[in-house]
Design an enzyme around this catalytic site. Structure first.
Site, PDB file in Angstrom:
ATOM      1  N   GLY A 182      35.621  59.444 -16.627  1.00 56.93           N
ATOM      2  CA  GLY A 182      35.905  58.109 -17.139  1.00 56.93           C
ATOM      3  C   GLY A 182      37.054  57.451 -16.417  1.00 56.93           C
ATOM      4  O   GLY A 182      37.901  58.117 -15.816  1.00 56.93           O
ATOM      5  N   CYS A 183      37.077  56.113 -16.494  1.00 60.07           N
ATOM      6  CA  CYS A 183      38.181  55.338 -15.936  1.00 60.07           C
ATOM      7  C   CYS A 183      38.501  54.208 -16.913  1.00 60.07           C
ATOM      8  O   CYS A 183      38.285  54.356 -18.120  1.00 60.07           O
ATOM      9  CB  CYS A 183      37.842  54.820 -14.541  1.00 60.07           C
ATOM     10  N   GLN A 184      38.979  53.085 -16.429  1.00 57.64           N
ATOM     11  CA  GLN A 184      39.343  51.976 -17.309  1.00 57.64           C
ATOM     12  C   GLN A 184      38.108  51.234 -17.818  1.00 57.64           C
ATOM     13  O   GLN A 184      37.996  50.955 -18.991  1.00 57.64           O
ATOM     14  CB  GLN A 184      40.285  51.013 -16.565  1.00 57.64           C
ATOM     15  N   GLY A 235      34.676  51.768 -16.063  1.00 57.57           N
ATOM     16  CA  GLY A 235      33.443  52.425 -15.644  1.00 57.57           C
ATOM     17  C   GLY A 235      33.129  52.300 -14.168  1.00 57.57           C
ATOM     18  O   GLY A 235      32.227  52.966 -13.673  1.00 57.57           O
ATOM     19  N   TYR A 269      37.617  53.573 -20.669  1.00 49.93           N
ATOM     20  CA  TYR A 269      38.658  53.580 -21.696  1.00 49.93           C
ATOM     21  C   TYR A 269      38.625  52.302 -22.540  1.00 49.93           C
ATOM     22  O   TYR A 269      38.861  52.344 -23.751  1.00 49.93           O
ATOM     23  CB  TYR A 269      40.026  53.770 -21.033  1.00 49.93           C
TER      24      TYR A 269
END
Length: 136
Positions: free
Chosen positions: A87-89, A91, A116
């Protein structure tokens, strides 16, 4: 145009899950690989029993650049046979990271669509590290 074998992994080969599915998978023991910067991670990340922060992109004076040691850093902590959510901020970085991990032989890796921001939008539990002391 021809495509080289090394870049043959396509986004279609990457499995993405939404944050609700991700939460369930984390509760069943999947590991979470957060590929945001360390500053983003410290400001807040999803609550997971097994979470690792290895940035896919690094902030430099020239802007963001790809972390050239990303695969090496991941392989030092995670096994290609592990169940991993990436995951990141939002996608975008995690999709690139997941694509790279699949190409490197990680078989059970999934991208967390929405990242996130979607996790927070669903009011799922988060952890922050900004105000916490480093020792008791």
């Amino acid at each position: 145009m021809s495509q080289s074998i090394s870049s043959s992994t396509k986004a279609e080969e990457v499995v993405s899950v939404d944050v609700s599915q991700a939460k369930t998978l984390l509760q069943s023991g999947h590991q979470y690989l957060d590929v945001r910067t360390q500053d983003e991670f410290r400001r807040g990340h999803c609550e997971a029993a097994k979470i690792v922060n290895i940035p896919y992109m690094l902030n430099t004076p020239q802007g963001r650049v790809k972390n050239q040691e990303f695969l090496e850093q991941v392989s030092s902590l995670l096994n290609p046979a592990d169940d991993i959510l990436v995951g990141c901020q939002s996608g975008a970085r995690s999709l690139k990271a997941t694509t790279e991990l699949v190409a490197a032989g990680y078989k059970k890796v999934r991208n967390v669509g929405g990242g996130y921001l979607a996790w927070v939008d669903h009011s799922f539990p988060i952890n922050t590290e900004e105000e916490e002391p480093s020792a008791n």
